[in-house]
Design a protein around this motif. Structure first.
Motif, PDB file in Angstrom:
ATOM      1  N   GLU A  70      58.523  40.382  46.736  1.00  0.00           N
ATOM      2  CA  GLU A  70      58.955  40.631  45.841  1.00  0.00           C
ATOM      3  C   GLU A  70      60.279  40.149  44.988  1.00  0.00           C
ATOM      4  OE1 GLU A  70      59.715  44.612  47.566  1.00  0.00           O
ATOM      5  OE2 GLU A  70      58.584  45.038  45.623  1.00  0.00           O
ATOM      6  N   ASP A  71      60.722  39.929  43.804  1.00  0.00           N
ATOM      7  CA  ASP A  71      62.166  39.638  43.473  1.00  0.00           C
ATOM      8  C   ASP A  71      63.178  40.265  43.690  1.00  0.00           C
ATOM      9  OD1 ASP A  71      61.787  40.275  41.189  1.00  0.00           O
ATOM     10  OD2 ASP A  71      61.723  38.405  40.303  1.00  0.00           O
ATOM     11  N   ASP A  72      64.154  40.171  43.131  1.00  0.00           N
ATOM     12  CA  ASP A  72      65.184  41.325  42.941  1.00  0.00           C
ATOM     13  C   ASP A  72      64.839  42.436  42.038  1.00  0.00           C
ATOM     14  OD1 ASP A  72      67.021  40.575  44.591  1.00  0.00           O
ATOM     15  OD2 ASP A  72      68.369  39.580  43.766  1.00  0.00           O
ATOM     16  N   ILE A  73      64.220  41.879  41.091  1.00  0.00           N
ATOM     17  CA  ILE A  73      63.979  42.835  39.186  1.00  0.00           C
ATOM     18  C   ILE A  73      62.879  43.671  40.350  1.00  0.00           C
ATOM     19  CG2 ILE A  73      62.729  43.345  37.605  1.00  0.00           C
ATOM     20  CD1 ILE A  73      65.103  42.340  37.319  1.00  0.00           C
ATOM     21  N   LEU A  74      61.884  42.989  41.146  1.00  0.00           N
ATOM     22  CA  LEU A  74      61.093  44.141  41.945  1.00  0.00           C
ATOM     23  C   LEU A  74      60.599  45.337  42.724  1.00  0.00           C
ATOM     24  CD1 LEU A  74      57.665  41.854  42.068  1.00  0.00           C
ATOM     25  CD2 LEU A  74      57.983  44.211  40.484  1.00  0.00           C
ATOM     26  N   ARG A  75      62.254  44.643  43.711  1.00  0.00           N
ATOM     27  CA  ARG A  75      62.943  45.408  44.766  1.00  0.00           C
ATOM     28  C   ARG A  75      63.619  46.683  44.266  1.00  0.00           C
ATOM     29  NH1 ARG A  75      62.873  40.668  48.243  1.00  0.00           N
ATOM     30  NH2 ARG A  75      64.513  39.859  47.104  1.00  0.00           N
ATOM     31  N   GLY A  76      63.574  46.863  43.068  1.00  0.00           N
ATOM     32  CA  GLY A  76      64.703  47.582  42.901  1.00  0.00           C
ATOM     33  C   GLY A  76      64.248  48.844  41.650  1.00  0.00           C
ATOM     34  N   ILE A  77      62.904  48.510  41.761  1.00  0.00           N
ATOM     35  CA  ILE A  77      62.443  49.749  40.852  1.00  0.00           C
ATOM     36  C   ILE A  77      61.880  50.802  41.761  1.00  0.00           C
ATOM     37  CG2 ILE A  77      60.118  50.568  40.283  1.00  0.00           C
ATOM     38  CD1 ILE A  77      59.785  46.778  39.343  1.00  0.00           C
ATOM     39  N   GLY A  78      61.514  50.574  43.127  1.00  0.00           N
ATOM     40  CA  GLY A  78      61.362  51.843  44.110  1.00  0.00           C
ATOM     41  C   GLY A  78      62.332  52.685  43.994  1.00  0.00           C
ATOM     42  N   PRO A  79      63.694  52.075  44.871  1.00  0.00           N
ATOM     43  CA  PRO A  79      64.753  52.985  44.379  1.00  0.00           C
ATOM     44  C   PRO A  79      65.226  53.411  43.195  1.00  0.00           C
ATOM     45  CG  PRO A  79      65.164  50.728  45.428  1.00  0.00           C
ATOM     46  CD  PRO A  79      63.835  50.518  44.274  1.00  0.00           C
ATOM     47  N   ALA A  80      65.676  52.694  42.089  1.00  0.00           N
ATOM     48  CA  ALA A  80      66.158  53.484  41.300  1.00  0.00           C
ATOM     49  C   ALA A  80      64.660  54.241  40.856  1.00  0.00           C
ATOM     50  CB  ALA A  80      65.393  52.580  39.544  1.00  0.00           C
ATOM     51  N   ARG A 135      46.028  40.228  26.942  1.00  0.00           N
ATOM     52  CA  ARG A 135      46.049  41.453  26.190  1.00  0.00           C
ATOM     53  C   ARG A 135      45.557  41.891  27.762  1.00  0.00           C
ATOM     54  NH1 ARG A 135      47.146  43.456  21.614  1.00  0.00           N
ATOM     55  NH2 ARG A 135      45.738  45.154  22.506  1.00  0.00           N
ATOM     56  N   ALA A 136      46.728  43.533  28.103  1.00  0.00           N
ATOM     57  CA  ALA A 136      46.519  43.824  29.278  1.00  0.00           C
ATOM     58  C   ALA A 136      46.730  45.791  29.016  1.00  0.00           C
ATOM     59  CB  ALA A 136      47.111  43.413  30.643  1.00  0.00           C
ATOM     60  N   LEU A 137      46.097  46.547  29.643  1.00  0.00           N
ATOM     61  CA  LEU A 137      45.807  48.157  29.319  1.00  0.00           C
ATOM     62  C   LEU A 137      45.781  48.488  30.401  1.00  0.00           C
ATOM     63  CD1 LEU A 137      45.754  51.023  27.850  1.00  0.00           C
ATOM     64  CD2 LEU A 137      42.698  50.497  27.902  1.00  0.00           C
ATOM     65  N   GLU A 138      47.113  49.360  30.860  1.00  0.00           N
ATOM     66  CA  GLU A 138      47.553  50.264  31.588  1.00  0.00           C
ATOM     67  C   GLU A 138      46.813  52.057  31.508  1.00  0.00           C
ATOM     68  OE1 GLU A 138      50.051  49.385  35.953  1.00  0.00           O
ATOM     69  OE2 GLU A 138      51.374  50.389  34.039  1.00  0.00           O
ATOM     70  N   ILE A 139      47.001  52.340  33.001  1.00  0.00           N
ATOM     71  CA  ILE A 139      46.296  53.917  32.036  1.00  0.00           C
ATOM     72  C   ILE A 139      47.528  54.576  33.685  1.00  0.00           C
ATOM     73  CG2 ILE A 139      44.577  55.608  31.694  1.00  0.00           C
ATOM     74  CD1 ILE A 139      43.645  54.361  30.951  1.00  0.00           C
ATOM     75  N   GLY A 140      48.268  54.997  33.732  1.00  0.00           N
ATOM     76  CA  GLY A 140      49.301  55.374  34.153  1.00  0.00           C
ATOM     77  C   GLY A 140      50.869  54.001  34.958  1.00  0.00           C
ATOM     78  N   THR A 141      51.689  54.484  34.103  1.00  0.00           N
ATOM     79  CA  THR A 141      53.111  53.695  33.808  1.00  0.00           C
ATOM     80  C   THR A 141      54.095  53.489  34.833  1.00  0.00           C
ATOM     81  OG1 THR A 141      53.008  54.118  31.764  1.00  0.00           O
ATOM     82  CG2 THR A 141      54.560  52.708  32.357  1.00  0.00           C
ATOM     83  N   LEU A 142      54.079  54.653  35.736  1.00  0.00           N
ATOM     84  CA  LEU A 142      54.995  55.607  36.585  1.00  0.00           C
ATOM     85  C   LEU A 142      56.222  54.840  36.557  1.00  0.00           C
ATOM     86  CD1 LEU A 142      55.671  57.458  39.233  1.00  0.00           C
ATOM     87  CD2 LEU A 142      55.080  55.897  40.552  1.00  0.00           C
ATOM     88  N   ALA A 143      56.964  54.189  37.557  1.00  0.00           N
ATOM     89  CA  ALA A 143      58.314  53.372  37.041  1.00  0.00           C
ATOM     90  C   ALA A 143      57.969  52.138  36.188  1.00  0.00           C
ATOM     91  CB  ALA A 143      59.469  53.430  38.065  1.00  0.00           C
ATOM     92  N   GLY A 144      57.577  51.308  36.590  1.00  0.00           N
ATOM     93  CA  GLY A 144      57.084  50.354  35.961  1.00  0.00           C
ATOM     94  C   GLY A 144      56.845  49.055  36.759  1.00  0.00           C
ATOM     95  N   TYR A 145      56.133  49.551  38.206  1.00  0.00           N
ATOM     96  CA  TYR A 145      56.212  48.549  39.644  1.00  0.00           C
ATOM     97  C   TYR A 145      54.734  47.895  39.039  1.00  0.00           C
ATOM     98  CZ  TYR A 145      56.346  45.972  43.746  1.00  0.00           C
ATOM     99  OH  TYR A 145      56.141  45.340  44.505  1.00  0.00           O
ATOM    100  N   SER A 146      53.500  48.701  39.223  1.00  0.00           N
ATOM    101  CA  SER A 146      52.322  48.019  38.741  1.00  0.00           C
ATOM    102  C   SER A 146      52.256  47.270  36.898  1.00  0.00           C
ATOM    103  CB  SER A 146      51.257  48.580  38.459  1.00  0.00           C
ATOM    104  OG  SER A 146      51.487  49.245  37.949  1.00  0.00           O
ATOM    105  N   ARG A 182      63.053  51.727  30.453  1.00  0.00           N
ATOM    106  CA  ARG A 182      64.822  50.800  31.582  1.00  0.00           C
ATOM    107  C   ARG A 182      63.906  49.567  32.164  1.00  0.00           C
ATOM    108  NH1 ARG A 182      66.173  56.021  31.365  1.00  0.00           N
ATOM    109  NH2 ARG A 182      66.192  56.430  33.803  1.00  0.00           N
ATOM    110  N   THR A 183      62.790  49.962  33.273  1.00  0.00           N
ATOM    111  CA  THR A 183      62.384  49.129  34.188  1.00  0.00           C
ATOM    112  C   THR A 183      62.473  47.943  33.039  1.00  0.00           C
ATOM    113  OG1 THR A 183      61.863  50.543  35.786  1.00  0.00           O
ATOM    114  CG2 THR A 183      60.942  48.000  35.857  1.00  0.00           C
ATOM    115  N   PHE A 184      61.579  47.709  32.593  1.00  0.00           N
ATOM    116  CA  PHE A 184      61.029  46.604  31.708  1.00  0.00           C
ATOM    117  C   PHE A 184      61.546  45.878  30.570  1.00  0.00           C
ATOM    118  CE2 PHE A 184      57.177  49.233  31.506  1.00  0.00           C
ATOM    119  CZ  PHE A 184      56.125  48.890  32.617  1.00  0.00           C
ATOM    120  N   GLU A 185      62.916  46.592  30.206  1.00  0.00           N
ATOM    121  CA  GLU A 185      64.552  46.181  29.857  1.00  0.00           C
ATOM    122  C   GLU A 185      65.464  45.110  30.914  1.00  0.00           C
ATOM    123  OE1 GLU A 185      66.492  45.877  26.534  1.00  0.00           O
ATOM    124  OE2 GLU A 185      65.273  47.087  26.404  1.00  0.00           O
TER     125      GLU A 185
END
Ligand code: SAH
Ligand code: MG
Length: 213
Positions: free
Chosen positions: A20-30, A60-71, A100-103
């Protein structure tokens, strides 16, 4: 979580293939700070989604179930700069955290978070270009309906993936609950539908992979 994994083997795979880079590592704690549950995919599953996306040239991808944006970050990064991920969640708070994660990840231009019940939002996607990849990771009793929509909304050669298809082992335990019945129907249809070539990959809690014929 982590069914079937020696933790050292899991670390080995993560370190080699799914750092994981810092972005991915930060998602869980946030996400935890915002009160969201710790139920996202793991790094090795994110890497798996990326390798599948690369194999089929997904844009083009579709996700069903976003949560905090990690996946979503793992998927969106695999789609290239012109790529697009549409991700659906019925929890407005989750959608806000994800936005906010994607931002922060510099992916806001590539990802659209839509808020609402997936079954209410999916019909509107039929008017848009087909998807190359669908990742299903929301309420388990609706997985069969999500499969119907995935088949409607994808192109030939697309990949349909789904999280938690072992239900932490409940998939093989006699049980009459709607989530077990839903997941059994989903897995059975992946196995039997002549339009699909499918398998369940033993990553953590089971990851379904189906290629649309
Ligand atoms: N894919 C995410 C985790 C998703 S958790 C990751 O790995 O990072 C499941 C999400 O599905 C939750 O955020 C929940 O709010 C959402 N959800 C549950 N039922 C839903 C429904 N009927 N429609 C849309 N989203 C739903
Ligand atoms: Mg899940």
């Amino acid at each position: 979580m982590n069914e079937g994994y020696n933790p050292d083997v899991q670390s080995y795979v993560r370190d080699l293939f799914a750092a994981e880079d810092d972005i991915l590592r930060g998602i869980g704690p946030a996400a935890a700070a915002a009160g969201l549950p710790p139920i996202s995919i793991g790094p090795e599953e994110g890497r798996f989604l990326q390798v599948v996306a690369a194999a089929i040239g997904a844009r083009r991808a579709l996700e069903i179930g976003t949560l905090a944006g990690y996946s979503g970050v793992w998927i969106a990064r695999a789609l290239g700069p012109e790529g697009k991920l549409i991700t659906l969640d019925n929890n407005a708070r989750h959608a806000e955290v994800a936005a906010r994660t994607f931002e922060r990840a510099g992916l806001a231009g590539r990802v659209e978070v839509r808020v609402g019940g997936a079954l209410d939002l999916l019909p509107a996607l039929a008017g848009e270009p087909p998807f190359d990849l669908v990742f299903v990771d929301a309420d388990k009793e609706s997985y069969p309906a999500y499969l119907d929509w995935s088949l409607k909304l994808t192109r030939p050669g697309a990949a349909i993936l789904a999280h938690n298809v072992y239900l932490h082992g409940d998939i093989v335990v006699p049980d009459g609950t709607a989530r077990v019945a839903g997941m059994r129907e989903f897995n059975r249809r992946l196995a039997e539908d002549p339009r699909l070539q499918s398998t369940l990959v033993p990553l953590r809690d089971g990851m379904a992979l189906a290629i649309v014929g």
